[in-house]
Design a protein around this motif. Sequence first.
Motif, PDB file in Angstrom:
ATOM      1  N   GLU A 174       0.814  -1.207   0.000  1.00  0.00           N
ATOM      2  CA  GLU A 174       0.000   0.000   0.000  1.00  0.00           C
ATOM      3  C   GLU A 174       0.853   1.266   0.000  1.00  0.00           C
ATOM      4  OE1 GLU A 174      -3.033   1.232  -0.116  1.00  0.00           O
ATOM      5  OE2 GLU A 174      -3.948  -0.677  -0.651  1.00  0.00           O
ATOM      6  N   VAL A 175       2.062   1.165   0.507  1.00  0.00           N
ATOM      7  CA  VAL A 175       2.914   2.361   0.601  1.00  0.00           C
ATOM      8  C   VAL A 175       3.692   2.623  -0.687  1.00  0.00           C
ATOM      9  CG1 VAL A 175       5.121   1.436   1.450  1.00  0.00           C
ATOM     10  CG2 VAL A 175       4.273   3.615   2.345  1.00  0.00           C
ATOM     11  N   TYR A 176       3.702   1.666  -1.614  1.00  0.00           N
ATOM     12  CA  TYR A 176       4.455   1.840  -2.853  1.00  0.00           C
ATOM     13  C   TYR A 176       4.106   3.152  -3.554  1.00  0.00           C
ATOM     14  CZ  TYR A 176       5.855  -3.143  -2.863  1.00  0.00           C
ATOM     15  OH  TYR A 176       6.385  -4.373  -2.550  1.00  0.00           O
ATOM     16  N   ARG A 177       2.804   3.431  -3.659  1.00  0.00           N
ATOM     17  CA  ARG A 177       2.372   4.596  -4.427  1.00  0.00           C
ATOM     18  C   ARG A 177       2.742   5.908  -3.750  1.00  0.00           C
ATOM     19  NH1 ARG A 177      -2.334   6.744  -2.372  1.00  0.00           N
ATOM     20  NH2 ARG A 177      -3.308   5.538  -0.700  1.00  0.00           N
ATOM     21  N   LEU A 178       3.139   5.849  -2.483  1.00  0.00           N
ATOM     22  CA  LEU A 178       3.475   7.061  -1.750  1.00  0.00           C
ATOM     23  C   LEU A 178       4.966   7.355  -1.719  1.00  0.00           C
ATOM     24  CD1 LEU A 178       1.150   6.621   1.374  1.00  0.00           C
ATOM     25  CD2 LEU A 178       0.684   7.861  -0.734  1.00  0.00           C
ATOM     26  N   ILE A 179       5.787   6.386  -2.153  1.00  0.00           N
ATOM     27  CA  ILE A 179       7.236   6.524  -2.015  1.00  0.00           C
ATOM     28  C   ILE A 179       7.764   7.749  -2.750  1.00  0.00           C
ATOM     29  CG2 ILE A 179       9.439   5.469  -2.655  1.00  0.00           C
ATOM     30  CD1 ILE A 179       8.274   2.774  -1.938  1.00  0.00           C
TER      31      ILE A 179
END
Length: 305
Positions: free
Chosen positions: A70-75
């Motif tokens: 889920e955090v991939y898109r926020l990196i």
Amino acid sequence: MAAKLPESLFGSEPTSSMKVRASPSTSGTNNTHGGVHPSRQYYLEQLIVALRNDHTREEALHLLYKEIIEVYRLISTPELTESVSMRVCNALALLKCVATHPDTRMPFIKARIPLYIYPLLNNTNKESSHERLRLISLGVIGALVKAGDAEVITFLIENQIINHCIHCMEVGSVLSKTVATYVVHKILMQDEGLKYCCTFAHRFYALGHALAKMVENLPEELSEQQLQLLKHIICCYQRLSESPRACDGLKFCLPTRLRDATAINLLRVDQTTIRSLEQLVYNVSIGHQSTTKPFGKSLMHLLKG
């Protein structure tokens, strides 16, 4: 009876609702338990119990995996806030426990879970929320290699972990650089790892450049963290010098600072590292691996006092 697992480490807030703002449960006066809200503390405890149970472990790992992807898109965005970073670090910390335990280490590898951590290592952002993810992710890999299991090392080599560690050496904090260098050293200690890094010139020079750059960027006066990093760098160089091909290359790219009296005096209290440095200098001087030379006088004259 198996515990009913939460849908997310985020408690009642759905995973998909990560926002720039911190949720009420992570702000100011609502925080307890050293920064962990009671509801989230409860969910984490449920996951820990589930990870220890053969019947619920797979479901628990799936939940942890969801938190990570889920955090991939926020990196690459400003939306990776401190609170979101901490939440993902909770998941990574639990994965580290799985990676450490001998009964779950190989199932962890066979499920290829480390590959889901790689995007967190490739991050180039140096802000604290990003650095925290990089460091904890490296900690998971460090836990995997600590036991020196050949099958684990082979898996990591085949899946390009050396390249990811080199990236962390280039962009990470001192702590991240130290853990990444530790991982590389543990891999080099396996013959397969040494062969991988030395068979092709581009692999050797990529690693050699990263190690040399870290040495070059160290200040004259080292902190404890920087001294620990230097020790791991020396261990990597010493192991590389045991490969005849790499040893020939080190004649041209070994940092002169490693033979400097200042650096040597910083290490004088650590006889193990001094012996590694002594062996490194000896190996490079003769151009190939030789019978281990005992700690002698070639560096002793540089030690002060």
